[in-house]
Design an enzyme around this catalytic site. Structure first.
Site, short mmCIF file in Angstrom:
data_model
loop_
_atom_site.label_atom_id
_atom_site.label_comp_id
_atom_site.label_asym_id
_atom_site.label_seq_id
_atom_site.Cartn_x
_atom_site.Cartn_y
_atom_site.Cartn_z
N ASP A 134 -6.09 -15.64 25.23
CA ASP A 134 -5.11 -16.55 25.83
C ASP A 134 -5.15 -16.55 27.36
OD1 ASP A 134 -4.29 -17.10 23.23
OD2 ASP A 134 -2.80 -15.49 23.26
N LYS B 285 -8.96 -20.03 28.51
CA LYS B 285 -10.37 -20.41 28.31
C LYS B 285 -10.50 -21.91 28.03
CE LYS B 285 -10.49 -17.43 24.95
NZ LYS B 285 -9.22 -16.72 25.12
N GLY B 286 -9.56 -22.43 27.20
CA GLY B 286 -9.63 -23.85 26.82
C GLY B 286 -9.60 -24.74 28.05
N LYS B 287 -8.69 -24.45 28.96
CA LYS B 287 -8.58 -25.26 30.18
C LYS B 287 -9.89 -25.20 30.98
CE LYS B 287 -6.78 -25.64 34.75
NZ LYS B 287 -5.72 -25.72 35.72
N ALA C 116 -8.01 -18.50 17.03
CA ALA C 116 -8.00 -18.98 18.41
C ALA C 116 -7.07 -20.17 18.55
CB ALA C 116 -9.41 -19.39 18.82
N GLY C 117 -6.50 -20.31 19.73
CA GLY C 117 -5.71 -21.50 20.07
C GLY C 117 -5.99 -21.81 21.52
N HIS C 118 -6.75 -22.85 21.77
CA HIS C 118 -7.18 -23.17 23.14
C HIS C 118 -6.49 -24.45 23.59
CE1 HIS C 118 -11.10 -20.65 22.60
NE2 HIS C 118 -10.00 -19.96 22.39
N THR D 83 -3.30 -12.93 12.82
CA THR D 83 -2.77 -14.29 12.80
C THR D 83 -2.56 -14.77 11.36
OG1 THR D 83 -5.01 -15.19 12.86
CG2 THR D 83 -3.91 -14.88 14.98
N ARG E 8 -22.13 -9.64 1.97
CA ARG E 8 -23.09 -10.58 1.39
C ARG E 8 -22.58 -11.29 0.13
NH1 ARG E 8 -26.98 -5.75 2.12
NH2 ARG E 8 -24.90 -4.89 1.93
N GLN F 276 -10.86 -15.43 21.79
CA GLN F 276 -10.24 -14.11 21.98
C GLN F 276 -10.65 -13.52 23.35
OE1 GLN F 276 -11.87 -14.41 18.47
NE2 GLN F 276 -9.99 -15.56 18.21
N ARG G 245 4.12 -16.89 18.24
CA ARG G 245 4.78 -15.62 18.54
C ARG G 245 4.92 -15.44 20.05
NH1 ARG G 245 0.91 -11.52 15.36
NH2 ARG G 245 -0.61 -12.99 16.17
N LEU H 143 -2.04 -18.19 38.27
CA LEU H 143 -1.59 -17.54 39.50
C LEU H 143 -0.19 -18.02 39.87
CD1 LEU H 143 -2.62 -15.59 41.69
CD2 LEU H 143 -3.40 -17.57 42.99
P1 GDP Z 1 -6.93 -19.71 25.65
O1 GDP Z 1 -6.72 -19.23 24.26
O2 GDP Z 1 -7.66 -18.71 26.48
O3 GDP Z 1 -7.57 -21.06 25.71
O4 GDP Z 1 -5.48 -19.85 26.29
P2 GDP Z 1 -4.19 -20.51 25.58
O5 GDP Z 1 -4.35 -21.98 25.56
O6 GDP Z 1 -3.87 -19.83 24.30
O7 GDP Z 1 -3.04 -20.06 26.58
C1 GDP Z 1 -3.04 -20.41 27.92
C2 GDP Z 1 -1.75 -21.20 28.21
O8 GDP Z 1 -1.56 -21.27 29.61
C3 GDP Z 1 -1.80 -22.63 27.75
O9 GDP Z 1 -0.51 -23.04 27.40
C4 GDP Z 1 -2.30 -23.38 28.98
O10 GDP Z 1 -1.89 -24.74 28.99
C5 GDP Z 1 -1.61 -22.60 30.06
N1 GDP Z 1 -2.34 -22.54 31.34
C6 GDP Z 1 -3.66 -22.48 31.59
N2 GDP Z 1 -3.91 -22.32 32.90
C7 GDP Z 1 -2.69 -22.28 33.50
C8 GDP Z 1 -2.27 -22.07 34.86
O11 GDP Z 1 -3.06 -21.89 35.77
N3 GDP Z 1 -0.92 -22.05 35.09
C9 GDP Z 1 0.00 -22.23 34.11
N4 GDP Z 1 1.27 -22.19 34.43
N5 GDP Z 1 -0.37 -22.42 32.81
C10 GDP Z 1 -1.69 -22.42 32.52
P1 IMO Z 2 -7.70 -17.11 21.78
O1 IMO Z 2 -9.10 -17.59 21.52
C1 IMO Z 2 -4.80 -13.86 21.43
C2 IMO Z 2 -5.18 -11.24 17.93
C3 IMO Z 2 -4.07 -11.28 16.90
C4 IMO Z 2 -4.09 -9.85 16.40
C5 IMO Z 2 -5.57 -9.52 16.40
C6 IMO Z 2 -6.25 -9.64 15.06
O2 IMO Z 2 -6.68 -18.16 21.68
O3 IMO Z 2 -7.65 -16.30 23.02
P2 IMO Z 2 -6.97 -11.75 13.61
O4 IMO Z 2 -6.16 -12.87 13.03
O5 IMO Z 2 -8.03 -12.19 14.53
O6 IMO Z 2 -7.49 -10.81 12.56
O7 IMO Z 2 -5.90 -10.90 14.47
O8 IMO Z 2 -6.18 -10.42 17.32
N1 IMO Z 2 -5.82 -12.53 18.25
C7 IMO Z 2 -5.60 -13.21 19.38
N2 IMO Z 2 -4.77 -12.97 20.41
N3 IMO Z 2 -5.64 -14.92 21.47
C8 IMO Z 2 -6.49 -15.17 20.46
O9 IMO Z 2 -7.41 -16.14 20.51
C9 IMO Z 2 -6.48 -14.32 19.33
N4 IMO Z 2 -7.15 -14.28 18.17
C10 IMO Z 2 -6.76 -13.19 17.53
O10 IMO Z 2 -2.84 -11.62 17.50
O11 IMO Z 2 -3.47 -9.02 17.36
MG MG Z 3 -5.17 -18.93 22.89
#
Ligand code: GDP
Ligand code: IMO
Ligand code: MG
Length: 424
Positions: A13, A16-18, A39-41, A131, A145, A226, A304, A333
């Site tokens: 989190d 990365k998606g951004k 993952a949730g990007h 998750t 396998r 992750q 969560r 930042l």
């Molecule tokens: P990822 O899993 O690494 O792609 O990250 P997530 O999308 O799960 O979580 C990052 C969250 O922070 C998202 O809600 C983004 O929209 C937000 N985000 C990304 N860059 C910034 C930033 O520079 N500032 C703020 N305030 N939010 C950001």
């Molecule tokens: P992105 O790509 C944050 C965490 C779960 C749990 C552990 C194991 O959005 O950064 P799993 O379901 O993979 O067996 O869970 O890993 N986890 C993440 N935490 N960002 C993620 O992905 C995650 N993917 C898994 O919360 O602690």
């Molecule tokens: Mg994420």
């Protein structure tokens, strides 16, 4: 023509998606190489927000090729839903812009049942806080396998035969150990078939696609999911995910041997963690609350609340050593604005001495005490800054401090969720 990899340096989190969405204009092919819909990007454009779980974050521009590599675990139902959601948002997914490796393992209903049943059966402190998406059980079957792969979707008889082969063991566990209802093979086939039929046209040889792109002089971007501390080998085991998240896995997870020309380590300006497991710099206090609220730190997949804390240079040093970033992308930042002073963990005190890298024994991360350096904070709104010079002095010092400590330049600074809120 180059290879770019974007990866998470902390516990996921990081944003990365951004960063992938932002850099997509430089690449023609964007490929996921590990993880699944754990993952949730998040991608934010001027008027829209998308949360992607399986489809690579390069999907928004119409002329890109997005690929799901063999190292990913794929839930067919979730992928179809994601395609529908994107359609509602005006993005069309067709075999022209999305390809799935025939070697990608499929998450089956019994993987999800087992993931949830196992977590439920564990006592509080032993829970991983997965998750619940069936990620671990699917990777287990791959290694044992007995997994079902995307290519198997082409042959319904094969699919049924493989489900029948796998099911007795799953049902024995579900029924005897976890006291859950058993599953029926035909029922599973019935659930899977409509999704499978829809996804068959997307099956591709991803390795070959990447080679062709290279030969055509195109840039390929590898999108990590992750973060390094969730890596199955190098993370805070056993509180990790079930795949290798380090950059080294991009080759195996896609079937391409090319070295990376650019590796972009995404670093959130503070630290968050969702799910269980050690987190030395966690702030269970108003500072952590500030980060949680200002950063809207809720899981993009499970909703969560994310635990929040100070930046941890110890885990980041390890991420640099394991993954070799050529540059850092420091995100969020802006969230630190409003804190008068900011702490950075520079070392851990462990067994009576200061250490610069995480200790390697299981559970040792719970036994470290962070050593902090205090830096001045600020209250200015930096979310509209366009250049590094626009940033207040203390924010610039903070970035320079990270660059020096990690011996890596930060060529991207993100000051808000929108694409536009980025200093390149
Ligand atoms: P990822 O899993 O690494 O792609 O990250 P997530 O999308 O799960 O979580 C990052 C969250 O922070 C998202 O809600 C983004 O929209 C937000 N985000 C990304 N860059 C910034 C930033 O520079 N500032 C703020 N305030 N939010 C950001
Ligand atoms: P992105 O790509 C944050 C965490 C779960 C749990 C552990 C194991 O959005 O950064 P799993 O379901 O993979 O067996 O869970 O890993 N986890 C993440 N935490 N960002 C993620 O992905 C995650 N993917 C898994 O919360 O602690
Ligand atoms: Mg994420």
């Amino acid at each position: 023509m180059s290879n770019i990899i974007v990866f998470g340096t902390q516990w996921g989190d990081e944003g990365k998606g951004k960063i992938v969405d932002l850099l997509t204009e430089r690449a023609q092919v964007i490929v996921r190489f590990q993880g699944g819909n754990n993952a949730g990007h998040t991608l934010v454009t001027r008027d829209k927000k998308f949360i992607l779980h399986l489809i690579p974050s390069g999907i928004l521009p119409p002329d890109k090729t997005c690929l799901i590599g063999n190292g990913v675990v794929l839930d067919p139902e979730v992928l179809c839903r994601e395609m529908d959601d994107l359609h509602k948002g005006g993005i069309e997914i067709t075999p022209a812009n999305l390809g799935i490796s025939k070697k990608t393992h499929l998450i089956m209903p019994y993987h999800k049942e087992l993931d949830r049943a196992r977590e439920k059966a564990k006592s509080g402190k032993d829970r991983i806080g997965t998750t619940g998406r069936g990620i671990g059980p699917c990777y287990e079957d791959k290694m044992s396998r007995v997994g079902i792969r995307a290519g198997d979707m082409q042959d319904r008889d094969l699919l049924l035969a493989k489900i029948k082969k796998a099911l007795p063991e799953k049902n024995a566990l579900l029924e005897s150990l976890y006291k859950e209802e058993p599953l029926q093979a035909e029922e599973i086939l019935g659930i899977i078939t409509p999704y499978a039929d829809r996804l068959v046209p997307y099956l591709k040889d991803v390795s070959l696609k990447i080679q062709e792109a290279r030969e055509a002089g195109q840039t390929v971007m590898f999108e990590g999911a992750q973060g390094v501390q969730l890596d199955i080998d190098h993370g805070t085991y056993p509180f990790v995910t079930s795949s290798n998240t380090v950059t080294g896995n991009a080759s195996a997870g896609t079937g391409s041997y090319y070295s990376m020309d650019e590796a972009i380590g995404v670093v959130k300006a503070y630290t968050t963690r969702v799910g269980q497991g050690p987190f030395p710099t966690q702030q269970d206090n108003p500072v952590g609350e500030h980060m949680q609220v200002q950063g809207a730190e809720y899981g993009s997949t499970t909703g969560r609340k994310r635990r929040c804390g100070w930046l941890d240079l110890v885990i980041l040093r390890e991420a640099v050593r394991l993954c070799g970033p050529t540059t850092l992308a420091i995100t969020k930042l802006d969230v630190l604005s409003g804190l008068d002073s900011i702490k950075v963990c520079t070392a851990y005190e462990y067994q009576g001495r200061d250490i610069l890298y995480p200790p390697q024994e299981e559970n040792s991360m719970s036994a470290v005490t962070p050593v902090y350096q205090e830096l001045p904070g600020g209250s200015e709104d930096i979310s509209q800054c366009k250049t590094r010079r626009d940033l207040p002095h203390n924010a610039r010092m903070y970035i320079e401090h990270i660059e020096e400590e990690l011996k890596t330049p930060a060529e991207i600074i993100s000051v808000g969720p929108d694409r536009e809120q980025t200093i390149m």
